[in-house]
Scaffold this motif. Structure first.
Motif, PDB file in Angstrom:
ATOM      1  N   ASP A  27       0.844  -1.202   0.000  1.00 20.67           N
ATOM      2  CA  ASP A  27       0.000   0.000   0.000  1.00 20.67           C
ATOM      3  C   ASP A  27       0.874   1.244   0.000  1.00 20.67           C
ATOM      4  O   ASP A  27       1.652   1.437   0.941  1.00 20.67           O
ATOM      5  CB  ASP A  27      -0.900  -0.002   1.231  1.00 20.67           C
ATOM      6  N   PRO A  28       0.762   2.137  -0.987  1.00 20.26           N
ATOM      7  CA  PRO A  28      -0.091   2.047  -2.183  1.00 20.26           C
ATOM      8  C   PRO A  28       0.563   1.270  -3.324  1.00 20.26           C
ATOM      9  O   PRO A  28      -0.067   0.967  -4.329  1.00 20.26           O
ATOM     10  CB  PRO A  28      -0.262   3.514  -2.568  1.00 20.26           C
ATOM     11  N   ASP A  29       1.866   0.959  -3.176  1.00 16.77           N
ATOM     12  CA  ASP A  29       2.590   0.143  -4.147  1.00 16.77           C
ATOM     13  C   ASP A  29       3.773  -0.498  -3.422  1.00 16.77           C
ATOM     14  O   ASP A  29       4.086  -0.151  -2.278  1.00 16.77           O
ATOM     15  CB  ASP A  29       3.053   0.974  -5.350  1.00 16.77           C
ATOM     16  N   GLU A  30       4.421  -1.425  -4.090  1.00 19.28           N
ATOM     17  CA  GLU A  30       5.489  -2.184  -3.438  1.00 19.28           C
ATOM     18  C   GLU A  30       6.638  -1.291  -2.973  1.00 19.28           C
ATOM     19  O   GLU A  30       7.124  -1.418  -1.841  1.00 19.28           O
ATOM     20  CB  GLU A  30       6.018  -3.250  -4.394  1.00 19.28           C
ATOM     21  N   ALA A  31       7.086  -0.394  -3.844  1.00 20.17           N
ATOM     22  CA  ALA A  31       8.276   0.409  -3.538  1.00 20.17           C
ATOM     23  C   ALA A  31       8.052   1.322  -2.341  1.00 20.17           C
ATOM     24  O   ALA A  31       8.883   1.395  -1.423  1.00 20.17           O
ATOM     25  CB  ALA A  31       8.679   1.223  -4.771  1.00 20.17           C
ATOM     26  N   ARG A  32       6.923   2.024  -2.336  1.00 19.00           N
ATOM     27  CA  ARG A  32       6.646   2.948  -1.244  1.00 19.00           C
ATOM     28  C   ARG A  32       6.404   2.198   0.068  1.00 19.00           C
ATOM     29  O   ARG A  32       6.876   2.611   1.135  1.00 19.00           O
ATOM     30  CB  ARG A  32       5.436   3.803  -1.604  1.00 19.00           C
ATOM     31  N   SER A  33       5.711   1.090  -0.026  1.00 13.96           N
ATOM     32  CA  SER A  33       5.433   0.279   1.154  1.00 13.96           C
ATOM     33  C   SER A  33       6.732  -0.242   1.769  1.00 13.96           C
ATOM     34  O   SER A  33       6.920  -0.206   2.990  1.00 13.96           O
ATOM     35  CB  SER A  33       4.516  -0.884   0.768  1.00 13.96           C
ATOM     36  N   LEU A  50       2.917  -6.808   9.456  1.00 18.72           N
ATOM     37  CA  LEU A  50       2.807  -6.621   8.014  1.00 18.72           C
ATOM     38  C   LEU A  50       1.520  -7.254   7.525  1.00 18.72           C
ATOM     39  O   LEU A  50       1.366  -8.482   7.575  1.00 18.72           O
ATOM     40  CB  LEU A  50       4.023  -7.239   7.322  1.00 18.72           C
ATOM     41  N   GLY A  51       0.584  -6.430   7.110  1.00 16.62           N
ATOM     42  CA  GLY A  51      -0.706  -6.926   6.667  1.00 16.62           C
ATOM     43  C   GLY A  51      -0.624  -7.581   5.300  1.00 16.62           C
ATOM     44  O   GLY A  51       0.065  -7.089   4.405  1.00 16.62           O
ATOM     45  N   VAL A  52      -1.323  -8.692   5.142  1.00 14.70           N
ATOM     46  CA  VAL A  52      -1.429  -9.367   3.851  1.00 14.70           C
ATOM     47  C   VAL A  52      -2.779  -8.983   3.256  1.00 14.70           C
ATOM     48  O   VAL A  52      -3.827  -9.288   3.834  1.00 14.70           O
ATOM     49  CB  VAL A  52      -1.350 -10.899   4.009  1.00 14.70           C
ATOM     50  N   PRO A  53      -2.790  -8.274   2.115  1.00 14.45           N
ATOM     51  CA  PRO A  53      -4.078  -7.825   1.572  1.00 14.45           C
ATOM     52  C   PRO A  53      -4.982  -8.997   1.203  1.00 14.45           C
ATOM     53  O   PRO A  53      -4.520 -10.022   0.698  1.00 14.45           O
ATOM     54  CB  PRO A  53      -3.680  -7.011   0.336  1.00 14.45           C
ATOM     55  N   ARG A  70      -6.157  -0.923  -2.246  1.00 16.54           N
ATOM     56  CA  ARG A  70      -5.085  -0.253  -3.005  1.00 16.54           C
ATOM     57  C   ARG A  70      -3.950  -1.231  -3.310  1.00 16.54           C
ATOM     58  O   ARG A  70      -3.414  -1.265  -4.414  1.00 16.54           O
ATOM     59  CB  ARG A  70      -4.533   0.936  -2.213  1.00 16.54           C
ATOM     60  N   ALA A  71      -3.600  -2.032  -2.305  1.00 15.63           N
ATOM     61  CA  ALA A  71      -2.508  -2.989  -2.485  1.00 15.63           C
ATOM     62  C   ALA A  71      -2.869  -4.048  -3.526  1.00 15.63           C
ATOM     63  O   ALA A  71      -2.053  -4.382  -4.396  1.00 15.63           O
ATOM     64  CB  ALA A  71      -2.176  -3.644  -1.150  1.00 15.63           C
ATOM     65  N   ALA A  74      -2.751  -2.711  -6.937  1.00 16.12           N
ATOM     66  CA  ALA A  74      -1.370  -2.510  -7.379  1.00 16.12           C
ATOM     67  C   ALA A  74      -0.663  -3.840  -7.657  1.00 16.12           C
ATOM     68  O   ALA A  74       0.520  -3.845  -8.012  1.00 16.12           O
ATOM     69  CB  ALA A  74      -0.593  -1.717  -6.332  1.00 16.12           C
ATOM     70  N   GLY A  75      -1.392  -4.942  -7.473  1.00 15.62           N
ATOM     71  CA  GLY A  75      -0.845  -6.252  -7.813  1.00 15.62           C
ATOM     72  C   GLY A  75      -0.192  -6.994  -6.662  1.00 15.62           C
ATOM     73  O   GLY A  75       0.526  -7.981  -6.872  1.00 15.62           O
ATOM     74  N   MET A  76      -0.464  -6.556  -5.418  1.00 14.83           N
ATOM     75  CA  MET A  76       0.169  -7.210  -4.271  1.00 14.83           C
ATOM     76  C   MET A  76      -0.440  -8.589  -4.049  1.00 14.83           C
ATOM     77  O   MET A  76      -1.657  -8.778  -4.154  1.00 14.83           O
ATOM     78  CB  MET A  76       0.010  -6.353  -3.018  1.00 14.83           C
TER      79      MET A  76
END
Length: 263
Positions: A27-33, A50-53, A70-71, A74-76
């Motif tokens: 959230d909101p994407d891998e890099a920022r998270s 660490l939450g698993v969406p 959001r996650a 973003a493909g999480m």
């Protein structure tokens, strides 16, 4: 001794309270998270949740539900969540990571494969909110056999008859849910929580960490003061959702950890 056990033992030796921070993986994407996650220890976080969406997060309020959406958008995935943990572990080998979520993604992956992968990724504990003690054979006991702590939630409705069942096979710490309802719904009240924490402490030597409704440094201090520490989730997730720079998010986290550690 797990990283979680070692962390709380060290805090006890230092006569300090623990601070646990929750973020949603991806959230909101891998890099920022991942950038936020990597900054949490320096911001005073003792344990990372660490939450698993997941598509049906029944225990979560709107803030964390939206974070999960959001996650996912973003493909999480669970696989990428474990990859995030591995990336974190490449730089930090001491801060405990607890995966928090729901059983379906783990079941879909296969319990045995998940546990091997989680251990290899550096996961230390699990909170799976939709697996009651009656289902311990599903995941709790295999997880403990694999060296992962299985952390259980106790709530205001966990009465004297139910509590021993909840505490059976629990390890790492007990997560006390300070309010009845979903995450982010109300503010925790230390005066109301204190007797409940004392009641649970009478039945276990595990640390009691209080979550749900902790949103400010003042509340973090008050709640940590009557327990072994506190958890903040929704308030941090809101900071991430606002689009603030990572350093501002971590500054906010630091204010919360300072509150808890000053208890």
């Amino acid at each position: 001794m797990s990283r979680i056990d070692a962390t709380f033992a060290a805090l006890k030796d230092q006569n300090r309270k623990g601070f646990v921070a929750y973020i949603m993986a991806g959230d909101p994407d891998e890099a920022r998270s991942l950038a936020v996650m990597k900054g949490l220890p320096a911001a005073g976080v003792d344990v990372i949740e660490l939450g698993v969406p997941f598509t049906d997060p029944m225990a979560d309020g709107p803030t964390i539900q939206l974070a999960g959406q959001r996650a996912l958008e973003a493909g999480m995935t669970l696989e990428k969540t474990l990859a995030m943990a591995r990336a974190f572990r490449a730089e930090d080998t001491t801060t405990p990571i607890v995966l928090m979520g729901y059983y379906n993604p783990i079941y879909s992956r296969g319990v045995d494969k998940f546990l091997v992968d989680a251990q290899e990724a550096g996961i230390d504990g699990l909170i799976v909110v939709d697996l009651p003690p009656e289902e311990d054979d599903e995941l709790c006991l295999p997880a403990q056999a694999a060296g992962l702590n299985f952390i259980r939630l106790a709530t205001p409705t966990t009465d004297a008859k139910r509590l021993p069942k909840v505490l059976t096979n629990t390890s790492g710490f007990v997560y006390y849910v300070s309010i009845t309802g979903i995450t982010g719904a109300a503010e925790a009240n230390a005066a109301a929580v204190a007797p409940e924490v004392a009641r649970i402490k009478a039945s276990t030597d595990l640390p009691i960490i209080v979550g749900f409704g902790v949103r400010t440094p003042e509340t973090a201090k008050a709640i940590a003061g009557i327990a072994d520490g506190c958890v903040v989730g929704s308030a941090i997730v809101e900071q991430i959702a606002s689009g603030k720079p990572v350093d501002e998010i971590l500054s906010f986290v630091k204010s919360l950890s300072d509150g808890a550690h000053s208890a």
